[in-house]
Design an enzyme around this catalytic site. Structure first.
Site, mmCIF file in Angstrom:
data_model
loop_
_atom_site.group_PDB
_atom_site.id
_atom_site.type_symbol
_atom_site.label_atom_id
_atom_site.label_comp_id
_atom_site.label_asym_id
_atom_site.label_seq_id
_atom_site.Cartn_x
_atom_site.Cartn_y
_atom_site.Cartn_z
ATOM 1 N N GLN A 1 37.258 49.038 1.171
ATOM 2 C CA GLN A 1 36.580 48.470 2.265
ATOM 3 C C GLN A 1 37.357 49.488 3.246
ATOM 4 O O GLN A 1 36.966 49.560 4.397
ATOM 5 C CB GLN A 1 36.932 47.051 2.774
ATOM 6 C CG GLN A 1 36.109 46.270 1.750
ATOM 7 C CD GLN A 1 36.461 44.628 2.023
ATOM 8 O OE1 GLN A 1 37.500 44.539 1.727
ATOM 9 N NE2 GLN A 1 35.575 44.272 2.707
ATOM 10 N N ASP A 10 40.825 54.399 6.221
ATOM 11 C CA ASP A 10 41.755 55.292 6.306
ATOM 12 C C ASP A 10 42.239 56.359 5.610
ATOM 13 O O ASP A 10 43.160 57.434 5.690
ATOM 14 C CB ASP A 10 43.441 54.414 6.173
ATOM 15 C CG ASP A 10 43.625 53.562 4.985
ATOM 16 O OD1 ASP A 10 43.222 54.347 3.952
ATOM 17 O OD2 ASP A 10 44.111 52.506 5.135
ATOM 18 N N HIS A 50 32.742 51.334 3.636
ATOM 19 C CA HIS A 50 32.841 51.284 5.188
ATOM 20 C C HIS A 50 33.322 52.656 5.690
ATOM 21 O O HIS A 50 33.639 52.916 7.023
ATOM 22 C CB HIS A 50 33.932 50.274 5.748
ATOM 23 C CG HIS A 50 33.568 48.950 5.299
ATOM 24 N ND1 HIS A 50 34.300 47.758 5.309
ATOM 25 C CD2 HIS A 50 32.330 48.638 4.841
ATOM 26 C CE1 HIS A 50 33.804 46.757 4.850
ATOM 27 N NE2 HIS A 50 32.479 47.117 4.563
ATOM 28 N N LEU A 91 47.812 37.381 0.946
ATOM 29 C CA LEU A 91 48.846 36.418 1.380
ATOM 30 C C LEU A 91 48.016 35.387 1.985
ATOM 31 O O LEU A 91 48.539 34.206 1.705
ATOM 32 C CB LEU A 91 49.387 37.144 2.437
ATOM 33 C CG LEU A 91 50.665 38.271 1.977
ATOM 34 C CD1 LEU A 91 51.498 38.535 3.441
ATOM 35 C CD2 LEU A 91 51.471 37.780 1.029
#
Length: 395
Positions: A115, A118, A135, A240
């Site tokens: 997704q 970067d 994306h 997390l």
């Protein structure tokens, strides 16, 4: 979008397994990977936080050095400077990025769905043929002209539009002359057709899906891991915060790099050190009608498609004593020399995101074959700040 930030304390809460339990879970995951037949990874913004890139939904009280996520900041007005922050263009792929590269090379990892925009997966060396960037990629622009679809990677951010749903850039397609558009997918926009279709196909085929650093809340992307679970595949989530798919999965609660380092240890696989790899394509051609030789140099990606990595190119032909300089990639020159033999000196300048120094190399012209691509690899050690390799390669 601030409206997509987590609302409740429970959603924002971060979970950490005790070290002994984390180690046991990593060992089990390594065995699952070893026994898998079609292992697929699914990544979200959480795998890039250790590279200095903030995620989207981490809460104000996050243990991550990058601080609260982008949507959390907008929703809460949080404006404190994070302990760690890095621009995307100069971020270094993390141990997790590099572990995925090693898993693919070892034959375990069959496909990677991401997704993230970067570009770190492609920069890490993960093969683009086995990667779906759902994306988009901040460095990638595409031609939308009918029947074309040419893609262009750049060593800079391609998006220049100010309006959310305006994606046109200022460049034109070399193939058809059509307008180019950045590849970023914003909320409310359709995912690219090939990546969407292939992502679901790979998910359905997967007998083990490893989700790393994703909240699994953005659809249709988040439906892909669910597809694996529905088809009786094993779903493992490393994150997390809790996710909507936890009930279908085995959860591992901890920092992703820590988990992957343990997994790779149990698989007895080394995590490779990141080095910056740049590919060069040199072509020599001859126009029989005009009796003119042409030399073309350009950066390319791992499929041979255009990748604008050179900020400047200098060429010196020893026999004819001709010198050429260009700030364009590709560089096209028509020398007086017939390009049959003699030495050619090439000097390349770069955008310097990793403090790359210029690279100069000599090559014999008779080593360059006529009327076909001639590919070379330049490799730069970010750790030492030196170019360490120049060699012929194949695509």
């Amino acid at each position: 979008m601030s409206s997509t930030a987590h609302k409740s304390k429970e959603e924002k809460k971060e979970y950490f397994d005790p070290e002994e339990e984390l180690d046991k879970k990593a060992k089990v995951l390594a065995e699952q990977i070893r026994n898998s037949k079609h292992f697929v990874a699914f990544t979200g913004a959480g795998i890039s936080t250790s590279a200095g890139i903030a995620d989207f939904r981490s809460g104000v009280d996050t243990k991550l050095a990058t601080g609260p996520g982008a949507w959390e900041k907008k929703a809460t007005g949080y404006n404190k400077k994070p302990a760690v922050s890095k621009p995307m263009h100069s971020a270094i792929p993390t141990p997790t990025h590099m572990a995925l590269v090693a898993l693919e090379r070892a034959g375990y990892l069959k496909y990677l769905i991401s997704q993230n925009v970067d570009g770190l997966h492609r920069k890490s060396g993960f093969p683009s043929r086995k990667l779906a960037e759902l994306h988009g990629n901040t460095n990638l622009e595409v031609c939308r002209s009918k029947g074309c679809g040419k893609q262009y990677l750049r060593d800079f951010r391609t998006r220049t539009a100010q309006k959310v749903h305006d994606h046109q850039t200022s460049r034109k397609c070399e193939n058809c002359g059509g307008k180019l558009y950045d590849s970023i997918i914003n909320f409310g926009e359709n995912l690219p057709e090939y990546e969407l279709t292939e992502g679901f196909r790979q998910s359905e085929k997967s007998d083990l899906m490893l989700c790393l650093g994703s909240s699994l809340r953005v659809t249709p992307a988040a439906d892909m891991p669910l597809e694996t679970a529905r088809n009786k595949g094993q779903l493992v989530i490393v994150n997390l915060q809790s996710t909507p798919l936890d009930k279908y999965s085995t959860r591992i609660n901890g920092f992703i790099d820590n988990v992957m380092i343990k997994v790779m240890k149990y698989l007895d696989l080394e995590i490779p050190e990141f080095s910056l790899k740049r590919r060069l394509n040199i072509t020599k051609s001859y126009d029989q009608t005009k009796k003119v030789s042409t030399l073309k140099l350009r950066g390319v990606d791992d499929k041979g498609d255009p990748y604008q990595v050179f900020k400047s190119i200098e060429v010196k032909l020893a026999d004819s004593k001709e010198n050429f300089t260009s700030d364009k990639d590709p560089m096209v020159v028509k020398p007086k020399s017939d390009l049959q033999k003699g030495k050619m000196t090439m000097k390349f300048g770069f955008h310097g995101h990793y403090s790359e120094c210029p690279f100069e190399v000599d090559i014999d012209l008779d080593r360059i074959l006529w009327e076909q691509p001639n590919y070379f690899m330049l490799e730069y050690s970010v750790k030492t700040g030196k170019w360490i390799k120049f060699e012929e390669t194949h695509i």
